[in-house]
Design a protein around this motif. Structure first.
Motif, mmCIF file in Angstrom:
data_model
loop_
_atom_site.group_PDB
_atom_site.id
_atom_site.type_symbol
_atom_site.label_atom_id
_atom_site.label_comp_id
_atom_site.label_asym_id
_atom_site.label_seq_id
_atom_site.Cartn_x
_atom_site.Cartn_y
_atom_site.Cartn_z
ATOM 1 N N ALA A 50 0.836 -1.215 0.000
ATOM 2 C CA ALA A 50 0.000 0.000 0.000
ATOM 3 C C ALA A 50 0.867 1.259 0.000
ATOM 4 O O ALA A 50 0.586 2.229 -0.727
ATOM 5 N N TRP A 83 -5.656 -3.985 -5.595
ATOM 6 C CA TRP A 83 -5.770 -2.672 -4.967
ATOM 7 C C TRP A 83 -6.902 -1.882 -5.598
ATOM 8 O O TRP A 83 -7.304 -2.134 -6.736
ATOM 9 N N ALA A 105 -13.953 -2.437 1.057
ATOM 10 C CA ALA A 105 -14.447 -2.156 2.405
ATOM 11 C C ALA A 105 -15.727 -1.343 2.299
ATOM 12 O O ALA A 105 -15.832 -0.450 1.466
ATOM 13 N N HIS A 108 -15.138 3.671 5.025
ATOM 14 C CA HIS A 108 -13.767 4.148 5.050
ATOM 15 C C HIS A 108 -13.131 3.863 6.418
ATOM 16 O O HIS A 108 -13.689 4.223 7.458
ATOM 17 N N GLU A 110 -9.058 3.455 8.110
ATOM 18 C CA GLU A 110 -7.622 3.328 7.927
ATOM 19 C C GLU A 110 -7.132 1.993 8.495
ATOM 20 O O GLU A 110 -7.750 1.394 9.369
ATOM 21 N N SER A 113 -9.373 -3.543 7.777
ATOM 22 C CA SER A 113 -10.836 -3.588 7.706
ATOM 23 C C SER A 113 -11.261 -5.043 7.801
ATOM 24 O O SER A 113 -10.754 -5.900 7.065
ATOM 25 N N VAL A 121 -8.108 -6.753 4.066
ATOM 26 C CA VAL A 121 -7.967 -5.421 3.470
ATOM 27 C C VAL A 121 -7.144 -4.518 4.383
ATOM 28 O O VAL A 121 -7.336 -4.498 5.604
ATOM 29 N N TYR A 122 -6.244 -3.769 3.731
ATOM 30 C CA TYR A 122 -5.478 -2.726 4.435
ATOM 31 C C TYR A 122 -5.684 -1.416 3.667
ATOM 32 O O TYR A 122 -5.538 -1.378 2.433
ATOM 33 N N GLY A 123 -6.041 -0.351 4.373
ATOM 34 C CA GLY A 123 -6.333 0.917 3.700
ATOM 35 C C GLY A 123 -5.551 2.090 4.279
ATOM 36 O O GLY A 123 -5.279 2.132 5.480
ATOM 37 N N TYR A 134 -6.991 1.033 -1.029
ATOM 38 C CA TYR A 134 -7.104 -0.267 -0.379
ATOM 39 C C TYR A 134 -6.221 -1.295 -1.112
ATOM 40 O O TYR A 134 -6.266 -1.390 -2.346
ATOM 41 N N ALA A 136 -5.544 -5.478 -0.867
ATOM 42 C CA ALA A 136 -6.186 -6.646 -0.247
ATOM 43 C C ALA A 136 -5.607 -7.949 -0.804
ATOM 44 O O ALA A 136 -5.077 -7.996 -1.916
#
Length: 427
Positions: A50, A83, A105, A108, A110, A113, A121-123, A134, A136
Motif C-alpha cells: 500500500a 488494490w 471495504a 472508510h 484506515e 478492515s 484489506v489494508y487501507g 485499499y 487486499a
C-alpha cells in the motif's frame, strides 16, 4: 505358556511412540509459530505494498485516469494482491486488473478492515477528499499459504521423527546385542564341566547379571557335587550290608521250615531289588553325566540281564554305542518296575529312529490309565521327576538323556509300555 514380552519390541514401541509424540509436539509449536509469523509477514507485505502504491500513484495522480472507474491496463494474469482507489462516496475510481468493481471495504477505515468476507484489506488515505487506497489479499490465498506451510511443517516433522525412530530402533538393537551374546554364553555354560568358561559381560549394566549367573552356577555345582558325593557314599555304604543280608537270607531260607521259606523268598527278592537300585545309583553318580561308551549288541545284552520272576522275550536286534553300566541300570530298573506291579512277562524290541536306536519294552502287568500315562509322560518330558514319578522311570530317563535320548511312555493294548531312545547308535 505364553510368550514373554520382548525388550527389543518394547523399546521399539517406546521409540516410535516418543518419536511420534515429539513430531506432533514439534509440529504444534512450529505451526503455531509459522501461523502467527506468516500472518505478520503477509500483513507487512500488504502494508508495504500500500505504501509503495501510494508513492507511485500520488505524484502522478493528475496524469492518471483516476476517476474513470476502470482498471490499470495490464495483460490477463493472476494477482495474489489487488488494490482499489475508492472515493468518499464509495465509488471505485480506479483499481488493479483483478480487483472487484465494488469497494473492498464498506466503510472508510484506515489500516485494517474486517468487514469483508472474502478479502483481507489494508487501507490508507489517498487525498483530502476522502479517497482511500485499499490493498487486499484473498482469504483463500492466505489460507492456502498457511495450509502449505502447515503441510510442509508436518511432513518435515514426521520425516525427522520417523528417521529418528528408525535410527533409535537400530541403535537399540545394537545395544541389545551384548545381552543376546550373554544369553548364548549362558546357554553353553556348564558349571560342572572343568573346561566350561563363565559368560563375559561386555556392558557395565550386564555385569550384575553375569555375576549373579556365575554365582548361581557355582552354588548349583557345589550342591550337585555334594549330592552326588553323598548319594554315592550312601549307596556304597549300603552295598556291602545288602550283600551280606542277601547271603544271610539265602542261608536262612535253606535252613527254615517249608512253610516259612516263601516269606524269606519275598524278603530276598526285596533285598535283591534294593541291591539293584543301589547299583543303579552307584552307576549313575559314578558317571557324573559323563558317558563311557562301548559297542553293545542289544539283544544279547538284554538277555543277560539277571532278573528272577520275569520272562523276557527279545525281538530283533540292534547295535549301539552306550555306557553298559548305565544302560544295564536303566533297563534293570524298568524291568524291576514290571515285576513290582505284577507283570510276569516282558517283550523287548528294537528299531532305528533317525539318528537313534529305540528300545521298546512292553510288559503284561496292569499298566496305567490314559490320564496317568499322559501325566507321567509330561513329567518325563519336562524332567519334573517329583510329580508322580518312580525311581525306576527317573533313572531310566536320566540315563537316556545322558546318551542324547529320552524315555517316553507309549500307549499299548495291555500292560505298560515304554520306549528308551539312545542317540549314539552304531552306524
Amino acid at each position: 505358556m505364553t510368550d514373554a514380552p520382548s525388550i527389543r519390541k518394547g523399546l521399539s514401541r517406546v521409540v516410535i511412540q516418543v518419536s511420534l509424540a515429539w513430531s506432533v509436539a514439534v509440529f504444534g509449536v512450529v505451526w503455531f509459530t509459522v501461523h502467527h509469523k506468516l500472518d505478520e509477514v503477509l500483513d507487512g507485505t500488504l502494508q508495504e505494498s500500500a505504501e509503495i502504491l501510494y508513492g507511485l500513484l500520488k505524484p502522478n495522480a493528475e496524469r492518471l485516469p483516476i476517476g474513470s472507474g476502470g482498471s490499470l491496463p495490464a495483460p490477463p494474469h493472476h494477482e495474489r494482491m489487488v488494490w482499489q482507489l475508492v472515493s468518499g462516496d464509495q465509488r471505485v475510481v480506479w483499481r488493479s486488473h483483478s480487483a472487484p468493481a465494488q469497494p473492498l471495504a464498506t466503510a472508510h477505515r484506515e489500516r485494517w478492515s474486517a468487514d469483508s468476507p472474502d478479502w483481507h484489506v489494508y487501507g490508507i488515505p489517498f487525498d483530502d477528499q476522502g479517497t482511500m487506497l485499499y490493498v487486499a489479499q484473498p482469504h483463500g490465498e492466505r489460507s492456502q499459504a498457511q495450509f502449505e506451510a502447515a503441510l510442509l511443517t508436518a511432513g518435515g516433522a514426521l520425516a525427522v521423527g520417523l528417521a529418528c525412530a528408525v535410527w533409535l530402533r537400530r541403535r537399540a538393537g545394537r545395544e541389545l546385542g551384548p545381552l543376546m551374546d550373554l544369553s548364548q554364553q549362558v546357554a553353553h555354560y556348564h558349571p560342572l564341566e572343568p573346561g566350561s568358561s563363565p559368560p563375559l559381560a561386555t556392558r557395565e549394566e550386564l555385569r550384575p547379571v553375569r555375576d549373579a549367573i556365575v554365582h548361581l552356577g557355582d552354588r548349583l555345582a557345589q550342591n550337585i557335587t555334594s549330592e552326588r558325593a553323598f548319594s554315592a557314599n550312601a549307596a556304597h555304604a549300603l552295598r556291602t550290608p545288602l550283600a551280606g543280608l542277601g547271603a544271610q537270607l539265602a542261608m536262612l531260607q535253606r535252613e527254615s521250615p517249608a512253610n516259612v521259606q516263601p516269606r524269606i523268598q519275598r524278603a530276598r527278592e526285596a533285598s535283591d531289588r534294593l541291591s539293584r537300585v543301589v547299583t543303579a545309583l552307584l552307576s549313575l553318580f559314578r558317571s557324573g553325566g559323563e558317558i563311557r561308551p562301548r559297542h553293545i549288541t542289544l539283544a544279547a545284552f538284554v538277555q543277560d540281564l539277571p532278573l528272577p520272576g520275569l520272562a523276557i522275550g527279545v525281538t530283533g536286534d540292534a547295535e549301539v554305542e552306550a555306557d553298559p553300566d548305565l544302560l544295564a541300570a536303566a533297563l534293570l530298573n524298568l524291568l524291576d518296575n514290571s515285576v513290582r506291579y505284577g507283570a510276569t512277562q516282558a517283550q523287548v524290541s528294537f528299531r532305528h529312529d533317525a539318528a537313534a536306536v529305540v528300545i521298546r519294552l512292553v510288559d503284561n502287568g496292569p499298566g496305567v490309565d490314559e490320564a496317568a500315562r499322559k501325566r507321567i509322560g509330561a513329567a518325563l518330558a519336562t524332567q519334573h521327576y517329583e510329580q508322580d514319578m518312580g525311581l525306576g522311570l527317573m533313572l531310566a530317563d536320566r540315563v537316556a538323556r545322558a546318551h542324547g535320548g529320552q524315555l517316553v511312555l507309549v500307549p499299548v493294548e495291555q500292560g505298560f509300555g515304554v520306549e528308551l531312545s539312545l542317540g549314539w547308535r552304531q552306524r
